[in-house]
Design an enzyme around this catalytic site. Structure first.
Site, short mmCIF file in Angstrom:
data_model
loop_
_atom_site.label_atom_id
_atom_site.label_comp_id
_atom_site.label_asym_id
_atom_site.label_seq_id
_atom_site.Cartn_x
_atom_site.Cartn_y
_atom_site.Cartn_z
N CYS A 116 -2.95 7.76 4.56
CA CYS A 116 -2.79 7.29 3.18
C CYS A 116 -4.02 7.58 2.33
O CYS A 116 -3.91 7.83 1.13
CB CYS A 116 -2.47 5.81 3.16
SG CYS A 116 -3.68 4.77 4.00
N GLU B 72 0.88 -1.18 0.00
CA GLU B 72 0.00 0.00 0.00
C GLU B 72 0.90 1.22 0.00
O GLU B 72 1.64 1.46 0.94
CB GLU B 72 -0.94 0.04 1.20
CG GLU B 72 -1.97 1.15 1.03
CD GLU B 72 -2.70 1.49 2.30
OE1 GLU B 72 -2.35 2.52 2.90
OE2 GLU B 72 -3.61 0.74 2.68
#
Length: 538
Positions: A309, A275
């Protein structure tokens, strides 16, 4: 399985009174810090200091690991994994459910430590034990659904029995970031443990204590001690030996580092999930509820001071509602309570480090120098904390500005008008990232159709990011340069297993029988294929 360790006292000493200045009334207890740092596998004799971004005060000295320590961590983890893989799914699930309760019971201790290490607001720190509890409960309750041996159709009905087993990979290497130090240290590892694996974890150097507390809570929940190994040190030193010995790698961090890790994993032909970065968009359509969109935009842009994120850095707003939306968005942003405290009253905390502050400052100053307009914010606030930066809304950001396409990872958002929705979708898809997006519209069907056109791994409708992030059954991850693989849901646990097909054949063999020629056998098999089609068989 139960832990014999006595319940420890709180890590933070001081009155839990929001009237007190936590910088004056809170301090980590040395013996509790020693219990945590003692979990790091280290024979180097070296330590690294950790300081709180709240006021720069020292928190701990973290023992540093060597490549040899990494090798020892894998040796211990493999020994523990061999026994753990033979443990029943019921026992593994029970340990996860105990962890669920421990995390909820100890959340004040967890929140204090997260805040002291990261400087985030308490309400944003709360997302972390909440997410771990949700993750632990989901995988505990769905263990059989994901991992139990499944029966499949055989090639010859009644005579071919096929089963698929889910075999654990072995030892999983997890390299986790600093921005969500408790949840990111644990959430990817919980399904790995449930699947029968061991873990060697390398948390970010800035937030080791939160990750070490997580490791300690795993042991208290009944997971074998050697099953979860922790090493500490710079990624450039420990990353290669971790990857060299892992059976699978899970990494959360920058796109640049993710590409290096992917290459190293490819050399060894092991899998990885990554990720990575994002430049996440929100689309506010002409029929959006303006007040709801403004509230969501504040959370999307400024949760954890933008160090998330899936946070928003680009906002596209329809002409028809632009002025009303901006009025409410700016007003709500200006109404935020800013502060580096451990109380619940702060709406936004500080950036974690001088490096993050320098990046955010450089992005804003570059944009302003090239013609962008600051609608609110735009300044560092050292009066609040050494690395504090105000929540900032920019207009007039253009492609030659650094913040136009590069991830800021701070409390800065650029807002753009749009007239045509197809153009807005194209602009949202511009660039190389594709992690998270949001759409605000009162027409849910229309918004869901639009979501299919957006190149992001998650899309939230009438919500900033929590709808997907907190729905543990839904896979989460990025497209394009925002990563590969998924956490959560079935993808989040099956990545840690190898599918093994086992087929048992009865009576009929797959070759001529009873004096049959090869040609006759081929004709019989051809007739069988035609029959299976007529019967609707797959």
């Amino acid at each position: 399985m139960s832990s014999s360790n006595p319940a420890p006292g709180p890590l933070v000493d001081g009155p839990h009174d929001p009237e007190h200045d936590p910088r004056a009334s809170y301090a980590l207890e040395p013996d509790q810090v020693d219990r945590l740092t003692g979990r790091v596998l280290s024979t180097t004799g070296r330590t690294a200091a950790v300081h709180s971004p709240i006021d720069g005060s020292p928190l701990a000295h973290i023992p540093q690991s060597s490549a040899e320590d990494v090798a020892e961590a894998y040796r211990r983890a493999r020994a523990a994994q061999a026994a753990w893989a033979r443990t029943s799914l019921e026992d593994r699930s029970a340990a996860l459910l105990r962890l669920h309760d421990i995390v909820l019971d100890r959340q004040d201790e967890i929140l204090d430590l997260i805040q002291l290490e990261s400087g985030k607001a308490r309400k944003h720190a709360f997302d972390e034990p909440l997410h771990i509890a949700l993750t632990a409960r989901y995988y505990a309750r769905t263990a059989r659904q994901h991992l139990e041996t499944r029966r499949l159709s055989g090639v010859v009905p009644g005579l071919t029995r096929v089963e698929v087993n889910r075999v654990p990979k072995g030892v999983v290497g997890i390299i986790s970031p600093w921005n969500y130090p408790f949840t990111m240290a644990l959430c990817d590892g919980l399904p790995a443990l449930l699947a029968g694996n061991a873990v060697v974890a390398k948390p970010d150097a800035q937030t080791m204590l939160s990750a070490l507390l997580g490791a300690r809570l795993l042991e208290e929940a009944g997971f074998p001690k050697d099953l979860w190994q922790v090493v500490a040190g710079p990624g450039r030193e420990l990353g290669p030996p971790i990857i060299e010995r892992a059976d699978y790698i899970c990494f959360t961090g920058s796109t640049a580092t993710g590409k290096v890790i992917a290459g190293q994993c490819a050399e060894r032909l092991i899998g990885c999930s990554l990720e990575l970065g994002g430049k996440n968009p929100i689309l506010v359509l002409r029929d959006a509820d303006v007040e709801r969109a403004a509230e969501g935009a504040v959370r999307a842009s400024f949760s954890n001071a933008g160090q998330l994120c899936v946070s928003t850095e680009r906002m596209f707003v329809a002409d028809q509602v632009y002025d009303r939306f901006m009025e409410r968005f700016v007003a709500r942003t200006q109404a935020l309570t800013l502060g580096a405290t451990l109380s619940w009253e702060s709406d936004m905390g500080t950036l974690i480090s001088e490096g993050q502050l320098e990046t955010v400052t450089a992005h804003v100053e570059d944009a302003v120098a090239k013609g962008a307009v600051v609608r609110t914010g735009g300044r560092a606030r050292p009066d609040l904390a050494p690395y504090f930066f105000e929540p900032t809304i920019l207009e007039g950001v253009s492609p030659e500005m650094i913040c136009f396409g590069n991830e800021t990872f701070g409390p800065v958002v650029s807002v753009y008008r749009f007239h045509d929705e197809a153009d807005a979708v194209a602009r949202a898809n511009d660039g190389d990232y594709g992690l998270n997006a949001s759409i605000y519209s009162q027409d849910g069907d229309r918004a869901r159709r639009m979501a299919r056109q957006i190149k992001c791994g998650t899309v939230n409708i009438n919500e900033a990011f929590a709808a997907t992030f907190a729905s543990i059954e839904a896979p989460m991850g990025g497209m394009r340069e925002s990563g590969m693989g998924r956490r959560q849901g079935s993808e989040g646990i099956l990545r840690y297993t190898e599918p093994q097909s086992v087929a048992t054949q009865r009576l009929l063999r797959f070759s001529p029988m009873l004096g049959m020629s090869e040609e006759t056998y081929a004709k019989v098999m051809t007739l069988n294929l035609r029959l299976m089609k007529k019967l609707g068989r797959a």
